[in-house]
Design a protein around this motif. Structure first.
Motif, PDB file in Angstrom:
ATOM      1  N   ARG A  83       0.833  -1.205   0.000  1.00  0.00           N
ATOM      2  CA  ARG A  83       0.000   0.000   0.000  1.00  0.00           C
ATOM      3  C   ARG A  83       0.865   1.251   0.000  1.00  0.00           C
ATOM      4  N   ASP A  84       1.919   1.279   0.848  1.00  0.00           N
ATOM      5  CA  ASP A  84       2.783   2.456   0.929  1.00  0.00           C
ATOM      6  C   ASP A  84       3.544   2.674  -0.380  1.00  0.00           C
ATOM      7  N   GLN A  85       3.959   1.602  -1.023  1.00  0.00           N
ATOM      8  CA  GLN A  85       4.697   1.751  -2.273  1.00  0.00           C
ATOM      9  C   GLN A  85       3.800   2.251  -3.394  1.00  0.00           C
ATOM     10  N   VAL A  86       2.556   1.788  -3.452  1.00  0.00           N
ATOM     11  CA  VAL A  86       1.637   2.287  -4.468  1.00  0.00           C
ATOM     12  C   VAL A  86       1.322   3.763  -4.212  1.00  0.00           C
ATOM     13  N   ALA A  87       1.211   4.131  -2.939  1.00  0.00           N
ATOM     14  CA  ALA A  87       0.934   5.533  -2.596  1.00  0.00           C
ATOM     15  C   ALA A  87       2.131   6.436  -2.877  1.00  0.00           C
ATOM     16  N   ASN A  88       3.334   5.851  -2.918  1.00  0.00           N
ATOM     17  CA  ASN A  88       4.557   6.637  -3.113  1.00  0.00           C
ATOM     18  C   ASN A  88       5.399   6.010  -4.223  1.00  0.00           C
ATOM     19  N   PRO A  89       4.968   6.146  -5.471  1.00  0.00           N
ATOM     20  CA  PRO A  89       5.737   5.538  -6.568  1.00  0.00           C
ATOM     21  C   PRO A  89       7.110   6.185  -6.699  1.00  0.00           C
ATOM     22  N   LEU A  90       8.004   5.476  -7.345  1.00  0.00           N
ATOM     23  CA  LEU A  90       9.354   5.977  -7.535  1.00  0.00           C
ATOM     24  C   LEU A  90       9.349   7.285  -8.337  1.00  0.00           C
ATOM     25  N   ASN A  91      10.167   8.232  -7.903  1.00  0.00           N
ATOM     26  CA  ASN A  91      10.354   9.459  -8.658  1.00  0.00           C
ATOM     27  C   ASN A  91      11.339   9.206  -9.800  1.00  0.00           C
ATOM     28  N   THR A  92      11.109   9.855 -10.935  1.00  0.00           N
ATOM     29  CA  THR A  92      11.966   9.656 -12.096  1.00  0.00           C
ATOM     30  C   THR A  92      12.597  10.976 -12.522  1.00  0.00           C
ATOM     31  N   LEU A  93      13.838  10.883 -12.992  1.00  0.00           N
ATOM     32  CA  LEU A  93      14.550  12.049 -13.509  1.00  0.00           C
ATOM     33  C   LEU A  93      15.350  11.604 -14.729  1.00  0.00           C
ATOM     34  N   SER A  94      15.062  12.198 -15.891  1.00  0.00           N
ATOM     35  CA  SER A  94      15.758  11.856 -17.126  1.00  0.00           C
ATOM     36  C   SER A  94      16.726  12.982 -17.476  1.00  0.00           C
ATOM     37  N   THR A  95      17.996  12.631 -17.663  1.00  0.00           N
ATOM     38  CA  THR A  95      19.031  13.617 -17.939  1.00  0.00           C
ATOM     39  C   THR A  95      19.762  13.236 -19.221  1.00  0.00           C
ATOM     40  N   GLN A  96      19.835  14.191 -20.151  1.00  0.00           N
ATOM     41  CA  GLN A  96      20.534  13.924 -21.408  1.00  0.00           C
ATOM     42  C   GLN A  96      22.040  13.969 -21.193  1.00  0.00           C
ATOM     43  N   GLN A  97      22.751  13.026 -21.808  1.00  0.00           N
ATOM     44  CA  GLN A  97      24.206  12.999 -21.762  1.00  0.00           C
ATOM     45  C   GLN A  97      24.737  12.757 -23.175  1.00  0.00           C
ATOM     46  N   LYS A  98      25.849  13.389 -23.514  1.00  0.00           N
ATOM     47  CA  LYS A  98      26.416  13.251 -24.853  1.00  0.00           C
ATOM     48  C   LYS A  98      27.817  12.658 -24.779  1.00  0.00           C
ATOM     49  N   PHE A  99      28.113  11.803 -25.755  1.00  0.00           N
ATOM     50  CA  PHE A  99      29.433  11.201 -25.839  1.00  0.00           C
ATOM     51  C   PHE A  99      30.403  12.205 -26.458  1.00  0.00           C
ATOM     52  N   ASP A 100      31.593  12.274 -25.895  1.00  0.00           N
ATOM     53  CA  ASP A 100      32.587  13.242 -26.347  1.00  0.00           C
ATOM     54  C   ASP A 100      33.731  12.493 -27.011  1.00  0.00           C
ATOM     55  N   ALA A 101      33.910  12.684 -28.318  1.00  0.00           N
ATOM     56  CA  ALA A 101      34.999  12.036 -29.057  1.00  0.00           C
ATOM     57  C   ALA A 101      36.083  13.018 -29.448  1.00  0.00           C
ATOM     58  N   VAL A 102      35.951  14.300 -29.067  1.00  0.00           N
ATOM     59  CA  VAL A 102      36.912  15.335 -29.466  1.00  0.00           C
ATOM     60  C   VAL A 102      37.862  15.603 -28.305  1.00  0.00           C
ATOM     61  N   PRO A 103      39.182  15.421 -28.502  1.00  0.00           N
ATOM     62  CA  PRO A 103      40.118  15.662 -27.399  1.00  0.00           C
ATOM     63  C   PRO A 103      40.368  17.159 -27.215  1.00  0.00           C
ATOM     64  N   PRO A 104      40.939  17.544 -26.078  1.00  0.00           N
ATOM     65  CA  PRO A 104      41.336  18.948 -25.895  1.00  0.00           C
ATOM     66  C   PRO A 104      42.399  19.354 -26.922  1.00  0.00           C
ATOM     67  N   ALA A 105      42.551  20.637 -27.102  1.00  0.00           N
ATOM     68  CA  ALA A 105      43.546  21.155 -28.054  1.00  0.00           C
ATOM     69  C   ALA A 105      44.966  20.879 -27.554  1.00  0.00           C
ATOM     70  N   ARG A 106      45.903  20.828 -28.494  1.00  0.00           N
ATOM     71  CA  ARG A 106      47.317  20.648 -28.150  1.00  0.00           C
ATOM     72  C   ARG A 106      47.833  21.909 -27.462  1.00  0.00           C
ATOM     73  N   ILE A 107      48.582  21.720 -26.374  1.00  0.00           N
ATOM     74  CA  ILE A 107      49.256  22.830 -25.697  1.00  0.00           C
ATOM     75  C   ILE A 107      50.554  23.098 -26.445  1.00  0.00           C
ATOM     76  N   SER A 108      50.728  24.307 -26.950  1.00  0.00           N
ATOM     77  CA  SER A 108      51.882  24.626 -27.798  1.00  0.00           C
ATOM     78  C   SER A 108      52.836  25.637 -27.178  1.00  0.00           C
ATOM     79  N   ASP A 109      52.558  26.061 -25.929  1.00  0.00           N
ATOM     80  CA  ASP A 109      53.410  27.096 -25.330  1.00  0.00           C
ATOM     81  C   ASP A 109      53.949  26.689 -23.965  1.00  0.00           C
ATOM     82  N   LEU A 110      54.228  25.395 -23.774  1.00  0.00           N
ATOM     83  CA  LEU A 110      54.825  24.951 -22.514  1.00  0.00           C
ATOM     84  C   LEU A 110      56.206  25.587 -22.374  1.00  0.00           C
ATOM     85  N   ASN A 111      56.466  26.183 -21.221  1.00  0.00           N
ATOM     86  CA  ASN A 111      57.703  26.937 -21.031  1.00  0.00           C
ATOM     87  C   ASN A 111      58.185  26.761 -19.594  1.00  0.00           C
ATOM     88  N   VAL A 112      59.522  26.625 -19.415  1.00  0.00           N
ATOM     89  CA  VAL A 112      60.121  26.594 -18.081  1.00  0.00           C
ATOM     90  C   VAL A 112      60.407  28.033 -17.677  1.00  0.00           C
TER      91      VAL A 112
END
Length: 756
Positions: free
Chosen positions: A429-458
């Motif tokens: 009875r309690d479970q029917v009175a309190n059904p599970l809450n749902t949350l749908s969140t979009q996620q995207k796959f990332d295939a692009v790497p970060p840019a090359r670092i070209s100014d590394l300096n000591v």
């Protein structure tokens, strides 16, 4: 004159909902599973990137993630297309829209997947996925997750089906069968209503049919005709079935013959692996003259010996002998529950009765256990004429008149393993009175790497460290937000043609590197514990949240400096004076030492002084830092070498205590001549600002004026005085008194002023 067709249409609507009230069947799984019986039904609008007639429903698949094995499991799911009128049985275009329903079981959920963990399907990574989070409102920390993917390379037949539909023989169209994960229900060959129910041994029952039939009673008076209708007056005509691996929807049409007219009644039931649900709105027209409505499920001899419970009764022995039970029933918003349990299994029904739009209606529990062939409501019995826990709902008219209005009703029934206790009914009875809450969140796959670092300096080198600077790249090449992490590689071997071999032998650094900042931001890092006078070659890469690593940066190289040995570095404290002393090795010849300080938890260092090198004159050094506030102070030396490089010492700590009482130190110098300046130091103990004055008096006790007047808190202070008063007039040579006054304390010092 009244038109019979109008009123019998209302009668047909009355029958449709009453007949379906108790056609819901399920059973329980392992009790350690949080919601083993709960189906989840979401609409297409929960998945905006897939909905809107954009995606074929056959390209959507549901997966759960197992964190222990880091693997994906495809789980049963179905998408039922629904038209704008809410019908499941019209032809659709095969594309997901906002009305369509996505159906799956909560028990199939598992762990939350890291957002960079996707199924091993290249095509699915070209589309977004949706993370579906299910949360128990009765225990918000209880969560489970599933993931909806899109792909044309996957197959729905790769997973099992929870449901099975067995059509009836051609000569007996009403007698079809529906089988869930743990129940079998068949229908009467004459009227298409349930007359067979068994819980298999695999589901915790004994496999015997325990149902006599579903019983319906309608009593009233229409025109000159008495209404005395039971399920025997119904006749099956046809059914439509939509079946899937998680849900079967059965729409049946039954006919009712009355005074030579036939009326069609539509009943739609949704079957799930462990439950059935029916809900609707029952219109009750006043012209029907309704005095009694009843629908109940009667069991057969195989139920003998079971026990009956509800919120007001139990245990009541089921033995075909009448019992005195409490017939009170709850109305919305409260839910009713009843349970019949024993060796054959356990039946639990959850019923919601909304009385807001009903008039002249008195709801009550219907319960009858008798072998006499009678009924609780004094109607003729039907079926095997034996009542074994015949239970349901009865609506009787009141003294105010016949039953009218609208009767919204909801019922969900469950079938569990044998011999449950009363708490199971309350839990469901309690479970029917309190059904599970749902949350749908979009996620995207990332295939692009970060840019090359070209100014590394000591930017700096010491005996044992190299300090680097570079510009932060974007997460997706040059765009997007910040990357997730950096990786630094360094070696004493130059990076030439064999890049892979160099990386395999280089030292890899991930700990301690700064968190990537917004693209375009300068960032720095100091590499420690190196060898002195050695050239190091270094590269850096950026990594995003999906593990994509940027190409190697440019190579930065630098030689560490010659180490100068710091033999000791110490501190001592005299009131607010912190005395620093250090000693270097005999061969050390730095240009100078810069003393740096920071206070307490403050991260920033400040330079407070520079001490020149003694060269060959000695290798011991001293420095005094006078602070104005009590507290903890940290110091380090920056040894500036002749080659332009710098070394830092380890830091040391000094603690300046809060003064215990107000103190006035002797001015210095004393005596001092007119035209010179003497320094007056004093200290205060109070942590809160308080009134403070420093005044000058002559030998006659005359107040010559205040050198300071204001509010000060705990700390160390100093005033410079050249013998001038506030008016600008110089005092005469002689003896004077300095007086420090605070609340409750007065300190006096004598000072002497000499002539020019």
């Amino acid at each position: 004159m009244l038109r019979a067709g109008k009123w019998f249409s209302a009668l047909g609507a009355t029958v449709v909902l009453l007949t379906g009230l108790f056609l819901a069947i399920a059973r329980a799984q392992d009790a350690t599973v949080n919601r083993p019986f709960e189906p989840i039904v979401l609409t297409g609008r929960s998945f905006a990137d897939f909905s809107g007639d954009q995606v074929p429903v056959g390209e959507l698949f549901l997966f759960a993630y197992d964190a222990a094995t880091q693997s994906w499991i495809q789980v049963p799911m179905q998408i039922d297309q629904v038209d704008t009128a809410g019908s499941f049985f019209t032809d659709q275009d095969g594309l997901l829209d906002d009305n369509d329903q996505i159906v799956f079981m909560a028990a199939d959920g598992k762990d939350q997947a890291p957002f960079n963990q996707w199924i091993d399907d290249a095509e699915a990574r070209n589309f977004p996925r949706y993370e579906i989070q299910l949360t128990d409102p009765m225990n918000p920390s209880g969560k489970t997750w599933l993931y909806l993917y899109r792909s044309t390379a996957l197959h729905h037949d790769a997973v099992k089906s929870y449901m099975k539909y067995i059509p009836a023989p051609a000569d007996k169209p009403a007698a079809d069968t529906i089988q869930g994960m743990s129940y079998i229900q068949s229908h009467n060959v004459g009227n298409g209503l349930p007359d067979y129910l068994a819980i298999p041994e695999s589901a915790g029952g004994n496999g015997l049919d325990i149902m006599d039939r579903l019983k319906t009673r309608i009593k009233g008076k229409f025109l000159f005709f008495s209404l005395n209708i039971s399920e025997n007056d119904f006749g099956f005509k046809m059914s439509n079935v939509k079946q899937g691996p998680v849900r079967i929807i059965r729409k049946s049409i039954i006919g009712l013959n009355f005074i030579n007219q036939e009326f069609n009644i539509e009943i739609v039931i949704k079957f799930y692996p462990y439950s059935e649900i029916i809900s609707g709105n029952l219109p009750l027209d006043s012209n029907l003259g309704l005095s009694l409505l009843r629908v109940s499920v009667d069991l057969n001899r195989n139920a003998n010996g079971m026990q009956f419970y509800n919120q007001n009764n139990g245990p009541v022995l089921v033995d075909a002998n009448n019992d005195n039970v409490n017939l009170d029933i709850l109305t919305a918003p409260d839910l009713n529950w009843d349970m019949t349990t024993g060796d054959p299994g356990t039946i639990v029904k959850i019923v919601k009765i909304n009385m807001d739009s009903l008039q002249n209606a008195d709801p009550s529990l219907y319960y009858w256990d008798s072998s006499a062939g009678d009924t609780q409501d004094n109607t003729d019995d039907t079926g095997d004429t034996l009542s074994y826990a015949d239970s349901g709902i009865k609506i009787s008219k009141t003294s105010s008149g016949n039953i009218t209005g609208k009767f919204p009703i909801f019922i969900e029934s469950f079938f569990l393993a044998a011999n449950q206790d009363k708490a199971m009914g309350e839990q469901l009875r309690d479970q029917v009175a309190n059904p599970l809450n749902t949350l749908s969140t979009q996620q995207k796959f990332d295939a692009v790497p970060p840019a090359r670092i070209s100014d590394l300096n000591v930017i700096a080198a010491t005996d044992f460290t190299l300090s680097f600077e570079w510009t932060a790249p974007g997460d997706d090449s040059l765009s997007g937000g910040p990357a997730a992490a950096y990786t630094l590689y360094y070696s004493t071997v130059p990076l030439e043609s064999d890049t892979l071999g160099w990386l395999q032998n280089a030292t890899k650094v991930t700990d301690g590197l700064p968190t990537p900042a917004a693209p375009g931001t300068p960032q720095q890092f100091t590499l420690e514990n190196l060898q002195s006078q050695v050239t190091y070659y270094s590269v850096i890469t950026a990594v995003d949240d999906f593990g994509n690593e940027s190409p190697l940066s440019n190579v930065a190289f630098k030689q560490t400096t010659v180490a100068v040995q710091l033999v000791s570095f110490r501190s001592s404290v005299i009131q607010n004076e912190i005395h620093l002393s250090w000693q270097v090795g005999a061969n050390a010849n730095p240009a100078n030492f810069a003393i740096e300080r920071r206070q307490g938890s403050q991260p920033a260092w400040e330079e407070i002084g520079v001490v020149r090198s003694k060269n060959d004159a000695g290798n011991s050094y001293n420095f005094i830092d006078r602070v104005t506030r009590p507290g903890t102070y940290f110091y380090r030396l920056r040894q500036n070498n002749a080659n332009g490089q710098a070394d830092y010492s380890a830091e040391i700590q000094a603690e300046v205590a809060v003064p215990q009482q107000a103190q006035l130190s002797q001015n210095y110098p004393n005596p001092f001549r007119l035209g010179q300046t003497s320094v007056i130091r004093y200290s205060l103990p109070s942590s809160q600002p308080q009134p403070v004055t420093v005044r000058v008096y002559n030998l006659l006790g005359q107040d010559l004026g205040a050198l300071f007047s204001g509010r000060q808190s705990a700390g160390f202070y100093q005033i410079s005085w050249d013998g001038r008063l506030a008016s600008g007039v110089r005092v005469s040579p002689g003896v004077y008194f300095l007086v420090l006054e605070t609340p409750g304390q007065r300190v006096i010092r004598k000072l002497t002023i000499m002539p020019y």
